[in-house]
Enzyme design. Structure first.
Site, PDB file in Angstrom:
ATOM      1  N   GLY A  38     -14.566  -4.275  -3.543  1.00  0.00           N
ATOM      2  CA  GLY A  38     -14.618  -3.370  -4.693  1.00  0.00           C
ATOM      3  C   GLY A  38     -15.142  -3.979  -5.970  1.00  0.00           C
ATOM      4  O   GLY A  38     -15.744  -3.293  -6.796  1.00  0.00           O
ATOM      5  N   GLU A  87     -10.961  -8.127 -10.466  1.00  0.00           N
ATOM      6  CA  GLU A  87     -10.596  -7.013  -9.582  1.00  0.00           C
ATOM      7  C   GLU A  87     -11.156  -5.702 -10.131  1.00  0.00           C
ATOM      8  O   GLU A  87     -11.284  -5.533 -11.342  1.00  0.00           O
ATOM      9  CB  GLU A  87      -9.063  -6.982  -9.476  1.00  0.00           C
ATOM     10  CG  GLU A  87      -8.453  -5.811  -8.751  1.00  0.00           C
ATOM     11  CD  GLU A  87      -8.826  -5.698  -7.283  1.00  0.00           C
ATOM     12  OE1 GLU A  87     -10.017  -5.828  -6.971  1.00  0.00           O
ATOM     13  OE2 GLU A  87      -7.930  -5.426  -6.469  1.00  0.00           O
ATOM     14  N   ASP A  88     -11.460  -4.790  -9.233  1.00  0.00           N
ATOM     15  CA  ASP A  88     -11.996  -3.500  -9.676  1.00  0.00           C
ATOM     16  C   ASP A  88     -10.923  -2.630 -10.326  1.00  0.00           C
ATOM     17  O   ASP A  88     -11.116  -2.099 -11.407  1.00  0.00           O
ATOM     18  CB  ASP A  88     -12.663  -2.751  -8.497  1.00  0.00           C
ATOM     19  CG  ASP A  88     -11.766  -2.647  -7.256  1.00  0.00           C
ATOM     20  OD1 ASP A  88     -10.619  -3.139  -7.282  1.00  0.00           O
ATOM     21  OD2 ASP A  88     -12.237  -2.070  -6.258  1.00  0.00           O
ATOM     22  N   ASP A 138      -3.721  -0.622  -9.052  1.00  0.00           N
ATOM     23  CA  ASP A 138      -3.048   0.637  -8.749  1.00  0.00           C
ATOM     24  C   ASP A 138      -1.556   0.310  -8.635  1.00  0.00           C
ATOM     25  O   ASP A 138      -0.876   0.196  -9.651  1.00  0.00           O
ATOM     26  CB  ASP A 138      -3.679   1.167  -7.450  1.00  0.00           C
ATOM     27  CG  ASP A 138      -3.207   2.545  -7.055  1.00  0.00           C
ATOM     28  OD1 ASP A 138      -2.681   3.268  -7.903  1.00  0.00           O
ATOM     29  OD2 ASP A 138      -3.372   2.912  -5.879  1.00  0.00           O
ATOM     30  N   GLY A 163      -0.454  -2.531  -7.798  1.00  0.00           N
ATOM     31  CA  GLY A 163      -0.329  -3.929  -8.183  1.00  0.00           C
ATOM     32  C   GLY A 163       0.033  -4.829  -7.002  1.00  0.00           C
ATOM     33  O   GLY A 163       0.096  -6.053  -7.146  1.00  0.00           O
ATOM     34  N   LEU A 177      -2.856  -7.380  -6.036  1.00  0.00           N
ATOM     35  CA  LEU A 177      -2.997  -8.482  -6.994  1.00  0.00           C
ATOM     36  C   LEU A 177      -1.796  -9.415  -6.973  1.00  0.00           C
ATOM     37  O   LEU A 177      -1.943 -10.624  -7.117  1.00  0.00           O
ATOM     38  CB  LEU A 177      -3.215  -7.938  -8.408  1.00  0.00           C
ATOM     39  CG  LEU A 177      -4.665  -7.666  -8.791  1.00  0.00           C
ATOM     40  CD1 LEU A 177      -4.738  -7.072 -10.192  1.00  0.00           C
ATOM     41  CD2 LEU A 177      -5.499  -8.955  -8.725  1.00  0.00           C
ATOM     42  N   LYS A 190      -4.609   1.825 -13.410  1.00  0.00           N
ATOM     43  CA  LYS A 190      -3.839   3.068 -13.281  1.00  0.00           C
ATOM     44  C   LYS A 190      -2.383   2.704 -13.522  1.00  0.00           C
ATOM     45  O   LYS A 190      -1.612   2.516 -12.594  1.00  0.00           O
ATOM     46  CB  LYS A 190      -3.970   3.627 -11.851  1.00  0.00           C
ATOM     47  CG  LYS A 190      -5.246   4.332 -11.529  1.00  0.00           C
ATOM     48  CD  LYS A 190      -5.068   5.074 -10.204  1.00  0.00           C
ATOM     49  CE  LYS A 190      -6.335   5.084  -9.412  1.00  0.00           C
ATOM     50  NZ  LYS A 190      -6.135   5.611  -8.041  1.00  0.00           N
ATOM     51  N   ASP A 201     -14.917   2.376  -3.548  1.00  0.00           N
ATOM     52  CA  ASP A 201     -15.314   3.231  -2.423  1.00  0.00           C
ATOM     53  C   ASP A 201     -14.217   4.194  -2.017  1.00  0.00           C
ATOM     54  O   ASP A 201     -13.054   4.050  -2.390  1.00  0.00           O
ATOM     55  CB  ASP A 201     -15.631   2.356  -1.204  1.00  0.00           C
ATOM     56  CG  ASP A 201     -14.351   1.813  -0.548  1.00  0.00           C
ATOM     57  OD1 ASP A 201     -13.526   1.207  -1.268  1.00  0.00           O
ATOM     58  OD2 ASP A 201     -14.163   2.026   0.670  1.00  0.00           O
ATOM     59  N   ARG A 229     -20.006   3.210  -3.212  1.00  0.00           N
ATOM     60  CA  ARG A 229     -19.967   1.954  -3.976  1.00  0.00           C
ATOM     61  C   ARG A 229     -21.178   1.769  -4.888  1.00  0.00           C
ATOM     62  O   ARG A 229     -21.080   1.134  -5.920  1.00  0.00           O
ATOM     63  CB  ARG A 229     -19.918   0.756  -3.016  1.00  0.00           C
ATOM     64  CG  ARG A 229     -18.607   0.578  -2.294  1.00  0.00           C
ATOM     65  CD  ARG A 229     -18.553  -0.827  -1.686  1.00  0.00           C
ATOM     66  NE  ARG A 229     -17.606  -0.924  -0.593  1.00  0.00           N
ATOM     67  CZ  ARG A 229     -16.290  -1.111  -0.735  1.00  0.00           C
ATOM     68  NH1 ARG A 229     -15.760  -1.198  -1.934  1.00  0.00           N
ATOM     69  NH2 ARG A 229     -15.503  -1.199   0.326  1.00  0.00           N
TER      70      ARG A 229
HETATM   71  P1  IMP Z   1      -3.009  -1.817  -5.303  1.00  0.00           P
HETATM   72  O1  IMP Z   1      -2.618  -2.906  -4.376  1.00  0.00           O
HETATM   73  O2  IMP Z   1      -2.233  -0.550  -5.020  1.00  0.00           O
HETATM   74  O3  IMP Z   1      -2.973  -2.192  -6.752  1.00  0.00           O
HETATM   75  O4  IMP Z   1      -4.465  -1.410  -4.899  1.00  0.00           O
HETATM   76  C1  IMP Z   1      -5.571  -1.969  -5.438  1.00  0.00           C
HETATM   77  C2  IMP Z   1      -6.757  -1.713  -4.538  1.00  0.00           C
HETATM   78  O5  IMP Z   1      -6.739  -0.382  -4.012  1.00  0.00           O
HETATM   79  C3  IMP Z   1      -8.037  -1.804  -5.320  1.00  0.00           C
HETATM   80  O6  IMP Z   1      -8.553  -3.095  -5.237  1.00  0.00           O
HETATM   81  C4  IMP Z   1      -8.923  -0.798  -4.634  1.00  0.00           C
HETATM   82  O7  IMP Z   1      -9.597  -1.423  -3.572  1.00  0.00           O
HETATM   83  C5  IMP Z   1      -7.999   0.229  -4.076  1.00  0.00           C
HETATM   84  N1  IMP Z   1      -7.888   1.398  -4.954  1.00  0.00           N
HETATM   85  C6  IMP Z   1      -6.840   1.790  -5.708  1.00  0.00           C
HETATM   86  N2  IMP Z   1      -7.106   2.901  -6.384  1.00  0.00           N
HETATM   87  C7  IMP Z   1      -8.366   3.226  -6.056  1.00  0.00           C
HETATM   88  C8  IMP Z   1      -9.228   4.302  -6.468  1.00  0.00           C
HETATM   89  O8  IMP Z   1      -8.903   5.193  -7.277  1.00  0.00           O
HETATM   90  N3  IMP Z   1     -10.465   4.304  -5.924  1.00  0.00           N
HETATM   91  C9  IMP Z   1     -10.883   3.348  -5.036  1.00  0.00           C
HETATM   92  N4  IMP Z   1     -10.123   2.335  -4.646  1.00  0.00           N
HETATM   93  C10 IMP Z   1      -8.869   2.275  -5.147  1.00  0.00           C
HETATM   94 MG    MG Z   2     -10.157  -3.716  -4.319  1.00  0.00          MG
END
Ligand code: IMP
Ligand code: MG
Length: 189
Positions: free
Chosen positions: A49, A104-105, A108, A110, A113, A136, A164, A170
């Site tokens: 991402g 990181e992109d 969400d 977390g 990360l 977010k 994506d 992407r």
């Molecule tokens: P987390 O572990 O829930 O913080 O997820 C983070 C990862 O989920 C990011 O690196 C993205 O790859 C993916 N992700 C979370 N939200 C989105 C979104 O709105 N669009 C696309 N990918 C997302």
């Molecule tokens: Mg990602």
């Protein structure tokens, strides 16, 4: 001329190419100021991402940097986190005693990360910071410290600029909200 690049299902633009470009430039300046005068910063992009963000951020840095990539998986083609994280590809570089910046992109829950941060801290870097283009905030489950944030965004599924949905979108140069009609949470495997 701006190409009229609009992908079906992702026409509701949240951040334009110009808005992203301006913010990435500011982030590059801020991060460069912070690390100026020190040893080369090792920037670690999270595949896949963050490829566009990493490529653009590197070009906005005014200090010497090295770049590496790491790949983890937590999503398995779904639009919400499964909560389980796997390491798919490790770094080429040793991070011991280095200043490292995870790029990181989007943050969400977390969980991704937090996992990667703990895994890299266990290798004793000199310092570790995190830059995320999108945040977010409302969705956070794991309180991971994010040092540089590009944009706070609402709780919508977004695509483009590296992000994506099932490997699509992407390459779009802007970030758009994915039409919920496109989202199907069945496991694709
Ligand atoms: P987390 O572990 O829930 O913080 O997820 C983070 C990862 O989920 C990011 O690196 C993205 O790859 C993916 N992700 C979370 N939200 C989105 C979104 O709105 N669009 C696309 N990918 C997302
Ligand atoms: Mg990602």
């Amino acid at each position: 001329m701006i190409p009229s690049f609009v992908e079906e299902g992702a026409t509701d633009i949240l951040l334009t190419r110009d808005e992203i470009g301006r913010r990435v430039r500011e982030m590059g300046e801020e991060i460069s100021r912070h690390y100026a005068g020190g040893p080369p910063l090792l920037m670690i992009g999270l595949l896949k991402g963050s490829i566009l963000f990493t490529a653009d951020l590197v070009r906005e840095m005014s200090i010497d940097v090295e770049v590496d990539f790491i790949s983890i998986s937590s999503y398995r083609g779904r639009s919400t986190s499964s909560g389980s994280v796997r390491l798919l590809r490790d770094l080429d570089r040793d991070v011991y005693d280095r200043n490292i910046l995870i790029v990181e992109d989007i943050v969400d829950s977390g969980l991704s990360l937090s996992y990667i941060r703990n895994a890299l801290l266990a290798r004793s870097p000199r310092s570790l910071a995190i830059a995320a283009l999108l945040d977010k905030r409302q969705r956070r489950v794991s309180e991971v410290p994010v040092d540089y944030v590009g944009f706070q965004i609402p709780d919508r599924f977004v695509v483009g600029y590296g992000l994506d949905y099932r490997q699509r979108y992407r390459g779009m140069p802007y970030i758009a909200v994915l039409d919920p009609a496109e989202i199907c949470d069945e496991d694709p495997s």
